[in-house]
Motif scaffolding. Sequence first.
Motif, PDB file in Angstrom:
ATOM      1  N   ASP A 199       0.877  -1.175   0.000  1.00  0.00           N
ATOM      2  CA  ASP A 199       0.000   0.000   0.000  1.00  0.00           C
ATOM      3  C   ASP A 199       0.904   1.212   0.000  1.00  0.00           C
ATOM      4  N   VAL A 201       1.992   5.368  -0.776  1.00  0.00           N
ATOM      5  CA  VAL A 201       1.624   6.762  -0.980  1.00  0.00           C
ATOM      6  C   VAL A 201       2.298   7.159  -2.299  1.00  0.00           C
ATOM      7  N   SER A 210       6.412   6.609   0.036  1.00  0.00           N
ATOM      8  CA  SER A 210       6.411   5.756   1.238  1.00  0.00           C
ATOM      9  C   SER A 210       5.425   4.634   1.032  1.00  0.00           C
ATOM     10  N   VAL A 212       3.570   0.765   2.987  1.00  0.00           N
ATOM     11  CA  VAL A 212       3.449  -0.293   3.983  1.00  0.00           C
ATOM     12  C   VAL A 212       3.113  -1.557   3.199  1.00  0.00           C
ATOM     13  N   LYS A 225       8.169  -1.739   5.661  1.00  0.00           N
ATOM     14  CA  LYS A 225       7.819  -0.314   5.650  1.00  0.00           C
ATOM     15  C   LYS A 225       9.027   0.489   5.164  1.00  0.00           C
ATOM     16  N   ASN A 229      10.087  10.340   2.960  1.00  0.00           N
ATOM     17  CA  ASN A 229       9.580  11.639   3.417  1.00  0.00           C
ATOM     18  C   ASN A 229       9.515  11.749   4.937  1.00  0.00           C
ATOM     19  N   PHE A 230      10.047  10.762   5.641  1.00  0.00           N
ATOM     20  CA  PHE A 230      10.165  10.863   7.100  1.00  0.00           C
ATOM     21  C   PHE A 230      11.221   9.885   7.601  1.00  0.00           C
ATOM     22  N   ASN A 231      11.641  10.128   8.840  1.00  0.00           N
ATOM     23  CA  ASN A 231      12.599   9.230   9.492  1.00  0.00           C
ATOM     24  C   ASN A 231      11.863   8.294  10.431  1.00  0.00           C
ATOM     25  N   TYR A 233      12.636   5.555  13.530  1.00  0.00           N
ATOM     26  CA  TYR A 233      13.669   5.113  14.465  1.00  0.00           C
ATOM     27  C   TYR A 233      13.373   3.700  14.959  1.00  0.00           C
ATOM     28  N   LEU A 234      12.418   3.028  14.312  1.00  0.00           N
ATOM     29  CA  LEU A 234      12.037   1.675  14.734  1.00  0.00           C
ATOM     30  C   LEU A 234      13.147   0.676  14.440  1.00  0.00           C
TER      31      LEU A 234
ATOM     32  N   THR B 141       2.326  12.339   7.816  1.00  0.00           N
ATOM     33  CA  THR B 141       2.827  11.660   6.612  1.00  0.00           C
ATOM     34  C   THR B 141       2.833  10.130   6.771  1.00  0.00           C
ATOM     35  N   GLY B 142       2.414   9.652   7.947  1.00  0.00           N
ATOM     36  CA  GLY B 142       2.353   8.208   8.143  1.00  0.00           C
ATOM     37  C   GLY B 142       2.336   7.853   9.618  1.00  0.00           C
ATOM     38  N   ASP B 144       2.951   4.096  12.385  1.00  0.00           N
ATOM     39  CA  ASP B 144       3.298   2.679  12.485  1.00  0.00           C
ATOM     40  C   ASP B 144       2.916   2.213  13.885  1.00  0.00           C
ATOM     41  N   ASP B 219      -3.328  11.010   2.085  1.00  0.00           N
ATOM     42  CA  ASP B 219      -1.927  11.374   1.857  1.00  0.00           C
ATOM     43  C   ASP B 219      -0.922  10.517   2.618  1.00  0.00           C
ATOM     44  N   PHE B 220      -1.418   9.519   3.334  1.00  0.00           N
ATOM     45  CA  PHE B 220      -0.485   8.683   4.111  1.00  0.00           C
ATOM     46  C   PHE B 220      -1.107   7.330   4.438  1.00  0.00           C
ATOM     47  N   LYS B 221      -0.265   6.434   4.930  1.00  0.00           N
ATOM     48  CA  LYS B 221      -0.709   5.098   5.335  1.00  0.00           C
ATOM     49  C   LYS B 221      -0.354   4.893   6.798  1.00  0.00           C
ATOM     50  N   VAL B 222      -1.154   4.094   7.467  1.00  0.00           N
ATOM     51  CA  VAL B 222      -0.839   3.709   8.845  1.00  0.00           C
ATOM     52  C   VAL B 222      -0.639   2.194   8.871  1.00  0.00           C
ATOM     53  N   ALA B 223       0.558   1.759   9.268  1.00  0.00           N
ATOM     54  CA  ALA B 223       0.839   0.327   9.399  1.00  0.00           C
ATOM     55  C   ALA B 223       0.242  -0.164  10.710  1.00  0.00           C
ATOM     56  N   GLU B 237       5.071   4.850  16.098  1.00  0.00           N
ATOM     57  CA  GLU B 237       5.555   6.145  15.621  1.00  0.00           C
ATOM     58  C   GLU B 237       4.481   6.843  14.795  1.00  0.00           C
ATOM     59  N   TYR B 239       4.462   9.940  11.940  1.00  0.00           N
ATOM     60  CA  TYR B 239       5.357  10.747  11.102  1.00  0.00           C
ATOM     61  C   TYR B 239       4.636  12.018  10.657  1.00  0.00           C
ATOM     62  N   THR B 244       9.260  13.173  13.675  1.00  0.00           N
ATOM     63  CA  THR B 244       8.696  11.882  14.074  1.00  0.00           C
ATOM     64  C   THR B 244       8.344  11.862  15.559  1.00  0.00           C
TER      65      THR B 244
END
Lengths: 326, 326
Positions: A199, A201, A210, A212, A225, A229-231, A233-234, B141-142, B144, B219-223, B237, B239, B244
């Motif tokens: 899935d 973006v 980005s 998932v 994942k 467009n983002f960091n 830290y996972l 932007t997302g 997780d 505009d974004f996805k959520v895992a 997290e 984003y 973050t």
Amino acid sequence: MLKLGVVGTSWIARSFIDATSLTEKFTFSAVYSRHLDTAAKFSADFENVQQFDQFDQFLATDLDAIYIASPNALHFEQAKAAILVGHNVITEKPAFSNPSELTEILQLADEKNILFFEAARNIHEQSFTLIKDFLADKTITGADFTYSKYSSKMPALLRGELPNKFNPKFSGGLLADLGVYLLYAAIFWFGKPQDAHYDAVVLPSGVDVSGVGSLDYTDFKVAIKCAGNFNSYLPSEIYTTDGTLILDGVNAISTAKFIAVDGSKIKIELTAPKHSLYDEAVKFAEILTNKDFEAARKLQSFAKDVANTSYKMRQSAGIIFDADKK
Amino acid sequence: MLKLGVVGTSWIARSFIDATSLTEKFTFSAVYSRHLDTAAKFSADFENVQQFDQFDQFLATDLDAIYIASPNALHFEQAKAAILVGHNVITEKPAFSNPSELTEILQLADEKNILFFEAARNIHEQSFTLIKDFLADKTITGADFTYSKYSSKMPALLRGELPNKFNPKFSGGLLADLGVYLLYAAIFWFGKPQDAHYDAVVLPSGVDVSGVGSLDYTDFKVAIKCAGNFNSYLPSEIYTTDGTLILDGVNAISTAKFIAVDGSKIKIELTAPKHSLYDEAVKFAEILTNKDFEAARKLQSFAKDVANTSYKMRQSAGIIFDADKK
């Protein structure tokens, strides 16, 4: 010494040259760039490097292997031309735009007795083999792999420009850029997934900034994942019936800790590589020196599985490269 | 004091009673169990609690609200019966097996002027509102979100038994059990997703023991990752274009740290709730006392979005409950 010709003058090309030098098996012999002054500047730190702005002249040079680090979409034609004149070829990852291109190159390489490599750095790290060994007696129940890093090209993208990384003409997008490391890790440890889903973006350009995804194995799923467009830290994790293995990442691994179901902990001792690309450079040197086609084909088999999985994921997200239309 | 009747005698029922006692707004007045001795044992620590093994007798008691913590698949008939005799109803999450059941209950509650609540603990935590406020001026932007915990019922499952948690007859599975917290968090912060997808590891029983999903926003996805057959130690997290936000989890949040794109850090100060269910108990007491139908409907709107999203995910994974066939 293996004479190395290099296509492209980016930081990754320089990094690969440094790693190959450290192995003391390669010597950087020739460079091709569209601009001769760029080639000159790039090779200024080295001696006896021939510089070219004509690709056919570069190919006519006496070389043991050509390393291609041009934009993704150019790898195919350049690799094909190199193989046709008899050079062994290493392409930076992702090797090609899609599995059809990879199949064509592998067939051609076979016909011409040429060694072909995709420079997927991470699986050559000793840590990857140590972890494979650690997992050997365990039953996998899942995994969660992340590689999301705010790209140096984001400001340009936000200004309305279209850097190669985000351009379907150059086979860009984050799955191709960072996601490939996650696919290599999964396929190296768990084998080829039965199916895969993504899935994404999708940018107005048509490629992913980005996403998932998940890799479907018979008894477990691997979450994938990646983002530019983002960091994130996972850490990354591998789940087993015995417990959870926590890695600080799967693009490069410097720490690995296992927490058993009963709460007891095991630290896996890892040695940092001399240079991030050193382990792959050593491997390529070994195979090139011994003309070890069997070892090369084993690596090619990972490359094929990654290309097929990545393509399946792209299709499920509706991402089409210009190269797919040919 | 609000007189509370409780259906079920599990640890969550006891925990809810403890939290409501702490609010000093509720008094535990009656308990229903299939077995009178279980009801007696369960209420031994309390005074003046009526004990029932006949549900209609329990319902005939003078009560201000009934809290239902029976197996998921029983909530619907029990809630319906309670509403029909005029009791306000709180069901443990997940409220019902599917969106049709929820719609029917909400319509019935409306007709009968009854307050209905799904006890989705996490969004009532003050931390959830603090984070919503923190995100208000940012562009998402997302995200997780993970909630994977080795279930106390795994040994029974591995022995070949079928605990309610893994039984489609009881509307079980991990998305229903732990995943719901992740959906509540996403919907509380980001609104209803346009679409949702779930790749599940499906047990022979037909329900999921783990899964990897994604929620599709414009505009974004959520895992979304949940599991009952392994432990994950991953934080969650969120984003944004600015940086973050790292949370130690979204089922319960005790630490929240923001790392901006430039590397600077902000710690969000959170106060631990008095009891994990205290904040929701306070909220329910307030709404029940003020007969605040508007506030109840706002919560019901989250419940509807969660039920619809969860159902979409289940359908995409081919998971069918017995209750869906009715």
